[in-house]
Design an enzyme around this catalytic site. Structure first.
Site, short mmCIF file in Angstrom:
data_model
loop_
_atom_site.label_atom_id
_atom_site.label_comp_id
_atom_site.label_asym_id
_atom_site.label_seq_id
_atom_site.Cartn_x
_atom_site.Cartn_y
_atom_site.Cartn_z
CG ASP A 192 -3.34 4.33 3.70
OD1 ASP A 192 -4.47 4.24 4.24
OD2 ASP A 192 -2.98 3.58 2.76
CE LYS A 221 -8.76 -1.81 4.05
NZ LYS A 221 -8.88 -3.03 3.25
CD1 TRP A 264 -2.15 -2.28 1.58
CD2 TRP A 264 -2.97 -1.17 -0.19
NE1 TRP A 264 -3.13 -3.05 1.00
CE2 TRP A 264 -3.66 -2.39 -0.08
CE3 TRP A 264 -3.30 -0.32 -1.23
CZ2 TRP A 264 -4.66 -2.78 -0.97
CZ3 TRP A 264 -4.31 -0.69 -2.12
CH2 TRP A 264 -4.97 -1.91 -1.99
N1 PMP Z 1 -4.41 1.61 1.89
C1 PMP Z 1 -4.53 0.48 2.60
C2 PMP Z 1 -3.63 0.29 3.80
C3 PMP Z 1 -5.45 -0.49 2.23
O1 PMP Z 1 -5.56 -1.61 2.93
C4 PMP Z 1 -6.28 -0.27 1.11
C5 PMP Z 1 -7.33 -1.25 0.66
N2 PMP Z 1 -7.21 -2.53 1.06
C6 PMP Z 1 -6.12 0.91 0.38
C7 PMP Z 1 -5.19 1.83 0.81
C8 PMP Z 1 -6.94 1.21 -0.83
O2 PMP Z 1 -8.22 1.50 -0.43
P1 PMP Z 1 -9.41 1.74 -1.46
O3 PMP Z 1 -9.74 0.40 -2.02
O4 PMP Z 1 -10.47 2.31 -0.59
O5 PMP Z 1 -8.92 2.69 -2.47
#
Ligand code: PMP
Length: 359
Positions: free
Chosen positions: A171, A195, A103
Site C-alpha cells: 500500500d 495525496k 492503515w
Molecule cells: N492507506 C493509506 C496508507 C492511507 O493513508 C489511506 C488514506 N489516508 C488509505 C489507505 C485509504 O485510502 P482511501 O481513502 O483512498 O480508501
C-alpha cells in the site's frame, strides 16, 4: 505555493500542484478542443481514451514500469484494495502482513475475512513508532503485504524486504511517486490517488501479470482484477475527472525533472522540518529517526496544552491542516510532492516564532 494561497498540510485530499489547477482551469469548459468539459465527455470518446492512455504511459515512465505489469485506475480508493487483494489472492490460504499502524491494521482486518493472516512483523509494542525489521515470512504465504508509509503514525519503510518467491504487495497510498523504487521487486502496488498523484475517487494499481493470473475468477464482476485488466479500466464508467487530473499530475512530475528531482526535493523538505523539530526541546518527534516519514511529519509540543493554540495560530498565518489525526492527536505536517520548499520554510519560521512567544 505563493499566488496568495495558503500552504496546505492536509494528509489527504492534499496539496496539488498550482500548475495542475491552472491547466485544469484553462481547459474546464473546452477540453481537447471539443468545446465540452472533460466532466461531460464520454469515457468511450477518443479524447478521453487519449487521457487514460497518456496517464498510463507517463506513470510507466515515471516509475519505470515494464510491460510485465498492468496499470489500473479503479474505484474505491485504497480501501477497496484492502478487500480485493485477499478476495482475489487468498481464497482460504495464508497471507503475511506487517502491522505498522492504522492503515496496515485496516488491510489486515479485511484479509482476515478471507483466510489466515500471519503477522510477519509488528511495531504495536511501541505504538507503531518504528518499522519492524526482517519480517518473518511464511514459506507458504500467498503474499506479504506492507504499508510503505503510515500516514497517521509518520513512519516509512526505507528499504523493502526481500521476499524471494513470495509476492510482495504494498500500500503506497501516501508515498507513491515520492521516491525512486524498483517496481520489479513488487507484485502489486496500490494507492489512493488523493495525496501524491491526483484527487480522490481513483485507486491506482500496478499489478504483475503473473500475480494477476493467479486471481480467483469466481468473484463478482466488479471485484475481479481480471475484469478491469481486460477492459483497461473501462469496464464501467471510471472517475473520468480523477483520471484526467492524474494525467496532469503525471505531466507535472515529468516537468519537475521526474522522480529523481521530486525525491531530492522531498529529502530536502523533510530535512528542513525535522532539523527544526530536533533543534529544540520545545517540539519533539514521535517516531524512531531512522524510520521517519518524508511525507507525513508527526510531532508534538512538549507542553501538549499549547497544541490547540498552535493549530489556530498557524491557520491564521496561512498554514492549513496541521492538526494530527484524530486517533493520535498532536501535530502533523503532510509535505507531499506538491508542497513547495517555501511552504516548509514558512512552517519552520512560524514554529520558531511560536516557540519564542510561548517557550
Ligand atoms: N492507506 C493509506 C496508507 C492511507 O493513508 C489511506 C488514506 N489516508 C488509505 C489507505 C485509504 O485510502 P482511501 O481513502 O483512498 O480508501
Amino acid at each position: 505555493m505563493g499566488k496568495n494561497r495558503p500552504y496546505n498540510f492536509y494528509a489527504g485530499p492534499a496539496v496539488m500542484p498550482y500548475e495542475v489547477f491552472k491547466k485544469a482551469q484553462d481547459e474546464l469548459l473546452n477540453f481537447a478542443g471539443t468545446g465540452l468539459s472533460v466532466m461531460e465527455t464520454s469515457h468511450r470518446s477518443k479524447e478521453f481514451d487519449e487521457v487514460i492512455t497518456q496517464a498510463e504511459e507517463k506513470a510507466r515512465k515515471i516509475m519505470n514500469i515494464s510491460d510485465d505489469y498492468h496499470i489500473l485506475f479503479m474505484h474505491g480508493g485504497a480501501s477497496m484494495q484492502f478487500a480485493m487483494i485477499p478476495m482475489n489472492f487468498l481464497s482460504g490460504g495464508k497471507a503475511d502482513y506487517v502491522n505498522t499502524g492504522a492503515w496496515a491494521g485496516k488491510a489486515i482486518k479485511e484479509a482476515e475475512l478471507f483466510g489466515e493472516v500471519h503477522i510477519a512483523g509488528s511495531s504495536e509494542d511501541k505504538d507503531f513508532t518504528y518499522i519492524p525489521e526482517n519480517p518473518d515470512i511464511s514459506g507458504d504465504a500467498k503474499y506479504l503485504h506492507i504499508t510503505s508509509n503510515e500516514t497517521i503514525n509518520g513512519i516509512q519503510w526505507q528499504e523493502f524486504p526481500d521476499t524471494g518467491d513470495i509476492p510482495l504487495i504494498a500500500d503506497m497510498s501516501s508515498d507513491i511517486m515520492s521516491r525512486k523504487i524498483d517496481v520489479n521487486n513488487f507484485s502489486l502496488i496500490y494507492a489512493g490517488a488523493q495525496k501524491n498523484i491526483g484527487i480522490s475517487g481513483v485507486g491506482f494499481v500496478i499489478i504483475h501479470k503473473n500475480l494477476a493470473e493467479k486471481a480467483d475468477q469466481s468473484l463478482t464482476t466488479m471485484l475481479k482484477y481480471k475484469t478491469h485488466i481486460e477492459k483497461k479500466s473501462l469496464f464501467n464508467t471510471p472517475s473520468t475527472i480523477g483520471i484526467y487530473v492524474i494525467n496532469l499530475v503525471m505531466s507535472w512530475i515529468l516537468d519537475q525533472g521526474g522522480i529523481e528531482k521530486v525525491e531530492q526535493n522531498n529529502i530536502e523538505k523533510a530535512q528542513i522540518l525535522y532539523d527544526c523539530i530536533d533543534s529544540t526541546d520545545f517540539f519533539y518527534g514521535l517516531v524512531e529517526k531512522k524510520d521517519r516519514s518524508k511525507m507525513n511529519v508527526v510531532f508534538r509540543i512538549k507542553n501538549n496544552d499549547l497544541e490547540e493554540k498552535f493549530i489556530g495560530e498557524s491557520k491564521a498565518n496561512g498554514l492549513i491542516g496541521l492538526k494530527g489525526h484524530r486517533s493520535l492527536g498532536g501535530l502533523r505536517a503532510s509535505i507531499y510532492n506538491a508542497m513547495p520548499t517555501e511552504g516548509v520554510k514558512a512552517l519552520v519560521e512560524f514554529m520558531k516564532e511560536f516557540e519564542k512567544k510561548n517557550g
